[in-house]
Design a protein around this motif. Structure first.
Motif, PDB file in Angstrom:
ATOM      1  N   GLU B 214      78.783  24.749  44.774  1.00 31.53           N
ATOM      2  CA  GLU B 214      79.665  25.841  45.204  1.00 31.53           C
ATOM      3  C   GLU B 214      79.213  27.166  44.636  1.00 31.53           C
ATOM      4  O   GLU B 214      79.209  28.198  45.308  1.00 31.53           O
ATOM      5  CB  GLU B 214      81.096  25.557  44.740  1.00 31.53           C
ATOM      6  N   LYS B 217      76.317  28.679  46.511  1.00 28.88           N
ATOM      7  CA  LYS B 217      76.658  29.368  47.757  1.00 28.88           C
ATOM      8  C   LYS B 217      77.123  30.787  47.473  1.00 28.88           C
ATOM      9  O   LYS B 217      76.653  31.759  48.085  1.00 28.88           O
ATOM     10  CB  LYS B 217      77.761  28.602  48.485  1.00 28.88           C
ATOM     11  N   LYS B 218      78.029  30.905  46.484  1.00 29.81           N
ATOM     12  CA  LYS B 218      78.514  32.238  46.165  1.00 29.81           C
ATOM     13  C   LYS B 218      77.385  33.082  45.594  1.00 29.81           C
ATOM     14  O   LYS B 218      77.331  34.293  45.801  1.00 29.81           O
ATOM     15  CB  LYS B 218      79.659  32.160  45.161  1.00 29.81           C
ATOM     16  N   CYS B 250      72.810  23.649  50.533  1.00 30.17           N
ATOM     17  CA  CYS B 250      73.498  24.864  50.977  1.00 30.17           C
ATOM     18  C   CYS B 250      72.741  25.483  52.133  1.00 30.17           C
ATOM     19  O   CYS B 250      72.501  26.695  52.154  1.00 30.17           O
ATOM     20  CB  CYS B 250      73.574  25.871  49.845  1.00 30.17           C
ATOM     21  N   LYS B 278      81.969  26.858  58.996  1.00 30.80           N
ATOM     22  CA  LYS B 278      81.423  26.351  57.732  1.00 30.80           C
ATOM     23  C   LYS B 278      81.763  27.300  56.604  1.00 30.80           C
ATOM     24  O   LYS B 278      82.161  26.899  55.512  1.00 30.80           O
ATOM     25  CB  LYS B 278      79.897  26.217  57.835  1.00 30.80           C
ATOM     26  N   SER B 281      85.450  27.060  55.728  1.00 26.93           N
ATOM     27  CA  SER B 281      85.861  25.875  54.982  1.00 26.93           C
ATOM     28  C   SER B 281      85.501  25.985  53.517  1.00 26.93           C
ATOM     29  O   SER B 281      86.135  25.382  52.664  1.00 26.93           O
ATOM     30  CB  SER B 281      85.221  24.624  55.584  1.00 26.93           C
ATOM     31  N   ASP B 282      84.478  26.781  53.216  1.00 31.71           N
ATOM     32  CA  ASP B 282      84.146  26.981  51.807  1.00 31.71           C
ATOM     33  C   ASP B 282      84.903  28.126  51.198  1.00 31.71           C
ATOM     34  O   ASP B 282      84.643  28.488  50.063  1.00 31.71           O
ATOM     35  CB  ASP B 282      82.644  27.280  51.669  1.00 31.71           C
ATOM     36  N   ASN B 283      85.813  28.737  51.924  1.00 30.59           N
ATOM     37  CA  ASN B 283      86.550  29.925  51.460  1.00 30.59           C
ATOM     38  C   ASN B 283      85.625  31.085  51.153  1.00 30.59           C
ATOM     39  O   ASN B 283      85.896  31.876  50.269  1.00 30.59           O
ATOM     40  CB  ASN B 283      87.345  29.618  50.185  1.00 30.59           C
ATOM     41  N   ASN B 284      84.527  31.162  51.860  1.00 30.56           N
ATOM     42  CA  ASN B 284      83.580  32.222  51.550  1.00 30.56           C
ATOM     43  C   ASN B 284      83.493  33.270  52.635  1.00 30.56           C
ATOM     44  O   ASN B 284      82.613  34.122  52.600  1.00 30.56           O
ATOM     45  CB  ASN B 284      82.172  31.617  51.354  1.00 30.56           C
TER      46      ASN B 284
END
Lengths: 315, 421
Positions: B214, B217-218, B250, B278, B281-284
Motif C-alpha cells: 500500500e 502505491k502512495k 502495483c 482500481k 478501491s485503494d482509496n487513492n
C-alpha cells in the motif's frame, strides 16, 4: 661577562641580519662532510672526540646616529684558526665594495654563532677595534630550543672593567629592538610561511591560510582579554588608575573595527558562507561513504539474494 | 486481594521497593486475571500517581475481558486519568502491560466512535513510555491512527518531526511510517510524506508485506506530485524482496508513472479514467487527481529550462491549458509556493523566468548551514557507531569471510602450466 651594558646606546637590529647569519650557518653545516655528530657517539684514541657544530664568522655593518646604532646588513668572513683572527685583506676589500653601494654604512662589529661568548672571541674583538673603537659582537645560538620564546640572538659590547686589580675588557650584554623596513617585512613573512616540500597542494594551502588567520585572531583575542581584565580591575579599584594607559586603550578601541562598510559585510559573509558550505560538503561526503559501507555490510549479512554469487576474480 | 492492595500501597515508595513489588505482582498476575470482575472497586483505593505499577496491573486485569458499551465509557475515563497522572519510571518497569492497556483504550475509544477523546491521552502515554525522543514505541502507530481517524493532523505533526533512531518492533515502524505518510499528505507536506513512505518501502523485510505494498502505491503517486518523476529502480538499500516484487504488485500505478513521464496530459487523463475503479478501491483516487494536476506544474517548470521569456498565451498552448488566464493563475501559484522564480508583466502578458536569487550572503543562511552541519555531525556519529556494530556482527563476518580471496599472491606460479590439449 656582566649582564647589562651601561653605555646607554640603543641598538636596532634588522631581520635581514638574523636571516643572513642563520642562512650562513645552515649552509656551512649542511656542507660539512661528515655531518656533525653528537657528543657521546665517538671515541678516538681514548679521547672523547666531540664534533661540535661549526662556527661561522662575519661582519655587521650599519649606521650610528647619535646614541642609536642601527644594524642593517652583514657579510661573511673566513676565520683563520692558525692566527685566531679573521681574514683581514678580504674584510678590507669587502668594506670598500660596500662603501661604494652604501656610502653611509660603517663596520659596526662582527658576528658569530654559538651558545655563549667565549674567551677566544675577545681576540677577534680586539683586532676589530682599529676599525671601530667599540665594536659589537652579535651572537646567534643555533640550537633549537622549543621552549624558548625570544630570539636566540644576543648583542655584546665590550667594556673595561677592573677585575682582580687588572683592567680587562669583558663582554656585556645589551638589549636591542627589531626594526623592519616594509620590504623586509614581506620577505620575513614569506620565509615564516615556508612549508616542507609538499606544501603545494590546495588542501594544505587552504589549511595553512586558515591556520594563520586563526592564530592571529587567537592572539588578538587573548591580548584584548588581558586589557579587559586590567580595565575591570581598575574599575573595581584594585589597581590604581592610570590616565595615560586609559587614553591609549581608548584610542585603540576607536580604531576597531578596522573596516566597516557594506561591501565588506557582503564579501565577508559570502566568504564565510563558502567556507561553511565546503565543510558541509565534506561532512556529507564522509557521511555518505560511511552509509554506503554500512548498507553494503548489511546487505551481505542479511539479504539472502543480494550477492551476485561466486568469488571475486583474482588478479 | 486486600492484602495485595496494602502491599502495593506500602511498597510504592523507593525504587528498590518498587522492584520487589513488581516481583510480587508478577506472581499475583494470574489470580488478578481470574478475579477481574471484582477488581474495579479496588482501583479507587489506589492512587495512580503514587502506586502506578500496582494500578497498572489491576487495570490491565480489569480490561482483559470483553467490554460492553457502557463499561467502555467509564473505562475510557479511568484509563485517561491514569495515563495523565502515572509515574513514568514505574510504568517503564512493565512496558508490555502498559502498551496492552493503551491498545485496549484505543479500541474502546473507537468503539465509542470518539477517536478525538483518545488523542491527547495517547500523546501523554507515548511521552511517558519513550526512553528518549528517538525511540519508537508500539504506541506511536496507535496514536497516529487515532489522529487520522479524528482528523486532527496538527498534533500528529509534532510527533512526526522527531527523528527516530531506535525501534522496538519492525511492524511498528511500518505502520508508523505509513500512517505518518498519510497524515503528511493530508497536510500537503509532500516532502515529509515522501520521506516516510520511502522508509516503509526500503525497510528491511524478508518477505513483502501488505503495508509495504500500500505504501508503495502512495509512494509512486506522491513522488510524481512532488518530484515530477518516479525512479524506476528502488535504491540498493531496499531489500531484494521489495526490489523484485513490489513493482509487479502495483502494476497500474507503475503504468501511471510511465505515462506521466511522457508529458501528455490527455493520455494521462484517459488512463486514469480507464483504471478509475482500481484507484478508488485503494482509496487513492484523490491522490491520483492531484498527480494529474501537478502535471501542469511540471510542464511549466520544464519551460523555464528552455525559455527566458514567454507569453501567457504560449504557455497555455504548450502546457495544454485552456486559456491564458488559467496559465497566469498557475504561474502565480507556483511563484507563491517558491517552485519557480519569475515575473509576470501584465501589460503585454509576458512572463520572464529568473534565476534563483539566493546570493548566500546573509546571516540567516549562515545559521541554516550551521544547524545543518550540526545535524549532520550527530548523524555521522550515529552512523559510525552502527557501522562498528555491524562489522562485529557474526552473521556478517561469516559471509564476508567466504568472499575473501582464497589464494595469496605468493601461491601463484609465475610460469603458466602447460596444458595438454
Amino acid at each position: 661577562m656582566a649582564s647589562s651594558s651601561s653605555s646607554g646606546l640603543t641598538f636596532k637590529l634588522h631581520p635581514l641580519v638574523i636571516v643572513n647569519i642563520s642562512d650562513h650557518y645552515t649552509r656551512v653545516k649542511s656542507q660539512t662532510n661528515p655531518p656533525p655528530l653528537t657528543s657521546t657517539s665517538a671515541t678516538v684514541n681514548g679521547v672523547e672526540h666531540q664534533q661540535q657544530a661549526p662556527r661561522v664568522y662575519g661582519c655587521v655593518i650599519g649606521v650610528q646616529r647619535g646614541r642609536t646604532v642601527e644594524i642593517f646588513n652583514n657579510f661573511e668572513l673566513l676565520y683563520d684558526p692558525s692566527t685566531h683572527s679573521l681574514d683581514r685583506p678580504f674584510l678590507e676589500k669587502k668594506q670598500e665594495l660596500y662603501k661604494k653601494v652604501f656610502p653611509h654604512f660603517y663596520i659596526l662589529g662582527w658576528y658569530s654563532t654559538g651558545s655563549d661568548a667565549q674567551e677566544s672571541d675577545m681576540h677577534i674583538h680586539k683586532a676589530l677595534m682599529d676599525i671601530n673603537e667599540s665594536p659589537l659582537y652579535v651572537l646567534l645560538n643555533p640550537t633549537i630550543n622549543p621552549a624558548q620564546k625570544d630570539l636566540p640572538v644576543t648583542i655584546y659590547e665590550s667594556e673595561l672593567h677592573v677585575i682582580d686589580g687588572i683592567p680587562q675588557l669583558i663582554f656585556v650584554r645589551s638589549s636591542y629592538t627589531i626594526e623592519t623596513v616594509e620590504a623586509e617585512r614581506i620577505s620575513v613573512d614569506h620565509v615564516a610561511h615556508l612549508k616542507p616540500s609538499d606544501g603545494g597542494s590546495a588542501a594544505t594551502q587552504l589549511a595553512a591560510h586558515l591556520t594563520g588567520i586563526h592564530s592571529a585572531i587567537k592572539m588578538l583575542n587573548s591580548r584584548i582579554r588581558v586589557l579587559h581584565h586590567y580595565l575591570v580591575g581598575m574599575q573595581k579599584g584594585d589597581i590604581p588608575c592610570e590616565n595615560s594607559l586609559l587614553r591609549q586603550v581608548s584610542s585603540l578601541l576607536r580604531r576597531l573595527p578596522a573596516i566597516e562598510s557594506e561591501k565588506f559585510q557582503d564579501d565577508f559573509l559570502m566568504e564565510y558562507n563558502d567556507t561553511l558550505l565546503i565543510t558541509y560538503l565534506a561532512m556529507f561526503t564522509n557521511c555518505s561513504s560511511t552509509m554506503n559501507e554500512l548498507v553494503d555490510k548489511f546487505n551481505t549479512a542479511y539479504d539472502r539474494h543480494s550477492r551476485r554469487g561466486g568469488r571475486t576474480a583474482f588478479i | 486481594m486486600e492484602g495485595l492492595v496494602t502491599q502495593i500501597q506500602g511498597l510504592s515508595g523507593t525504587a528498590s521497593d518498587v522492584l520487589s513489588l513488581q516481583n510480587l505482582l508478577k506472581q499475583a498476575d494470574d489470580s488478578l486475571h481470574a478475579e477481574s470482575t471484582r477488581l474495579p472497586p479496588f482501583l479507587d483505593q489506589l492512587d495512580p500517581s503514587k502506586h502506578s505499577l500496582g494500578y497498572l496491573y489491576f487495570l490491565e486485569a480489569c480490561t482483559a475481558g470483553p467490554v460492553t458499551q457502557e463499561q467502555a465509557s467509564s473505562f475510557v475515563l479511568t484509563i485517561a486519568r491514569f495515563i495523565s497522572s502515572c509515574v513514568a519510571e514505574q510504568i517503564r518497569l512493565a512496558p508490555d502491560k502498559f502498551i496492552s492497556v493503551c491498545k485496549r483504550f484505543k479500541d474502546q475509544v473507537l468503539l465509542l466512535e470518539e477517536p478525538l477523546r483518545g488523542v491527547a491521552p495517547m500523546l501523554t502515554a507515548i511521552r511517558k513510555l519513550q526512553l528518549s525522543s528517538e525511540h519508537l514505541t508500539a504506541l506511536h502507530p496507535e496514536f497516529l491512527l487515532l489522529c487520522l481517524l479524528s482528523k486532527c493532523y496538527k498534533t500528529a505533526l509534532s510527533i512526526l518531526d522527531e527523528d527516530i533512531f531506535e525501534v522496538d518492533q519492525p511492524r511498528d515502524l511500518f505502520l508508523y511510517c505509513y500512517y505518518g505518510g498519510m497524515i503528511s499528505i493530508g497536510q500537503k507536506q509532500f516532502r515529509k510524506a515522501l520521506e516516510l513512505l520511502h522508509n516503509v518501502v526500503t525497510a528491511p523485510m524478508s518477505t513483502v508485506n501488505a503495508i509495504a505494498v500500500e505504501a508503495f502505491k502512495k509512494y509512486i503517486l506522491v513522488s510524481l506530485i512532488h518530484h515530477g518523476q518516479f525512479p524506476t529502480n528502488l535504491p540498493k538499500y531496499a531489500s531484494s524482496g521489495a526490489q523484485r516484487n513490489l513493482k509487479t504488485l502495483c502494476q497500474p500505478y507503475v503504468e501511471l508513472a510511465s505515462s506521466y513521464s511522457n508529458g501528455k496530459i490527455a493520455d494521462l487523463e484517459t488512463y486514469v479514467e480507464a483504471n478509475k475503479d482500481k484507484f478508488e478501491s485503494d482509496n487513492n483516487l484523490g491522490l491520483v487527481k492531484q498527480a494529474v494536476s501537478s502535471m501542469y506544474k511540471r510542464n511549466i517548470q520544464r519551460l523555464t529550462q528552455t525559455y527566458l521569456t514567454l507569453s501567457l498565451q504560449d504557455i497555455a498552448n504548450r502546457v495544454q491549458l485552456n486559456s491564458p488566464k488559467e496559465a497566469e493563475m498557475h504561474v502565480l501559484q507556483m511563484i507563491k509556493d517558491g517552485e519557480i522564480y519569475a515575473t509576470i508583466n501584465q501589460k503585454d502578458g509576458m512572463v520572464r523566468f529568473l534565476e534563483d536569487p539566493e546570493q548566500y550572503k546573509t546571516c540567516e543562511m549562515i545559521e541554516r548551514i550551521g544547524s545543518s552541519i550540526q545535524r549532520l555531525m550527530t548523524v555521522s556519529k550515529k552512523l559510525n557507531v552502527m557501522d562498528e556494530l555491524m562489522s562485529c556482527d557474526p552473521l556478517y563476518l561469516a559471509k564476508a569471510g567466504r568472499e575473501r580471496q582464497r589464494f595469496d599472491f605468493d601461491d601463484f606460479d609465475n610460469v603458466p602450466p602447460r596444458y595438454n590439449i
